[in-house]
Design an enzyme around this catalytic site. Structure first.
Site, PDB file in Angstrom:
ATOM      1  CG  HIS A  20      -1.843  -1.021   1.124  1.00  0.00           C
ATOM      2  ND1 HIS A  20      -3.001  -0.997   0.685  1.00  0.00           N
ATOM      3  CD2 HIS A  20      -1.749  -2.639   1.681  1.00  0.00           C
ATOM      4  CE1 HIS A  20      -3.839  -2.267   1.015  1.00  0.00           C
ATOM      5  NE2 HIS A  20      -2.605  -3.123   1.366  1.00  0.00           N
ATOM      6  CG  ASP A 110      -4.835   1.959   1.023  1.00  0.00           C
ATOM      7  OD1 ASP A 110      -5.807   1.132   1.199  1.00  0.00           O
ATOM      8  OD2 ASP A 110      -3.827   1.657   0.463  1.00  0.00           O
TER       9      ASP A 110
END
Length: 351
Positions: A20, A110
């Protein structure tokens, strides 16, 4: 705090795990090249090195994650704790940025840091969400409560995900749908459904069918802007030391002959799962590159729990390292170009 760029000021909210961190930094680099000023808000865990990205402003917020939470197999519970612990500090951080700069053009978070959506709504700021993996994974979240096999498969099946794979995945979910998984899925979906846009690290022509389904199921517009590593190829954000000896080993292998196995930077397994994976690779009779992360196997530092005779049986056919330069490995001519392999270890942490 850096001056506002000619295109405005964007705040990116990061999840502190390898798969991520890198795409978010790549997106930030791409947006910065278009004239935006960038502030990256990140949990204390696995903080990026600001000196490697002087063009960005980095702001750390407390996450209060414990060692036991990080080592636990309950990935859904970990994500819930991360969001609950970071929500109040993130809100204070955004309010401070607004007070000092007077304007935030948008928040990009995210998908796993879904607490950002509720905060953005409260502050009346536009918020977009970044899915660091494929569009198909959004469909998995959408159909997770639907455990009827026919409906489950029909809603997701695509050229990249065949019915047999989905049957196995559905069985995995239905065996143990924990309370944390159900809660995590609900909060995740609520945020994505409320977002102003969905950004996916993918390519439209590779996921046309899945993206068409996502567009029908999710109200927000979806933008495929990947692969991000092609847009910002110079990002270096590895959390572990990359072992380049594997590249020398790959150079000696035949084209498209090597199986590459990695459990990523977060997943953990037990001794029995290690043994099953080890003998499965040995019995493949193919050369393989296996990333065994330090601490990945419960009760061991590295590879001391390999089954007796395993290393002797595979010999030079195997290259086992703590971590790899993944981009170079995946681009190497010796690595087999296969459809994604689903490593199923009787738990639902792949959502």
């Amino acid at each position: 705090m850096e001056k506002q760029g000619k295109s405005g000021h964007l705040v990116l909210v990061m999840v502190p795990f390898q798969g991520h961190i890198t795409p978010m930094l790549q997106l930030a680099t791409t947006l910065h090249s278009k004239g935006f000023s960038i502030t990256i808000v990140h949990p204390e865990l696995n903080s990026p090195n600001p000196s490697q990205h002087p063009e960005f402003t980095f702001v750390s917020i407390p996450d209060k994650l414990t060692k036991s939470q990080l080592s636990d197999k309950d990935a859904a519970g970990l994500m819930q704790s991360l969001n609950k612990n970071c929500k109040a500090p993130l809100q204070r951080c955004l309010e401070k940025i607004l007070h000092s700069q007077g304007h935030i053009a948008a928040i990009i978070y995210d998908t796993l840091m879904f607490c950002a959506q509720a905060i953005a709504d409260d502050l009346r700021l536009p918020a977009m969400t970044l899915r660091t993996s494929s569009a198909t994974t959004l469909l998995l979240y959408y159909v997770f409560p639907e455990l009827d096999e026919r409906d489950f498969i029909s809603k997701i099946e695509s050229p990249g995900l065949q019915a047999l794979q989905l049957q196995h995945f559905r069985a995995l979910l239905s065996q143990n749908p924990t309370e944390a998984m159900v809660e995590f899925r609900a909060t995740f979906m609520k945020a994505v459904m409320s977002s102003s846009a969905i950004i996916v690290n993918s390519v439209y022509f590779l996921e046309q069918e899945a993206i068409s389904k996502v567009k029908k199921l999710f109200p927000a517009p979806i933008f495929t802007i990947g692969p991000l590593h092609k847009l910002a190829p110079t990002i270096c954000s590895s959390l572990l030391t990359e072992d380049y000896k594997c590249i020398s080993w790959l150079n000696k292998q035949a084209p498209e002959s090597v199986i590459y196995v990695s459990f990523g930077s977060m997943a953990s397994i037990d001794k029995q799962e290690l043994t099953e994976a080890a003998w499965g690779l040995a019995n493949s009779e193919r050369p393989f590159l296996w990333v065994v992360r330090p601490g990945m196997v419960h009760g061991s530092e590295w590879i001391e729990l390999f089954p007796n005779g395993f290393q002797e049986s595979v010999g030079q056919r195997a290259c086992i390292v703590p971590w790899t330069p993944q981009r170079e490995v995946l681009a190497h001519a010796a690595v087999v170009d296969l459809e994604p392999l689903w490593l199923e270890f009787n738990r639902g942490e792949y959502l």
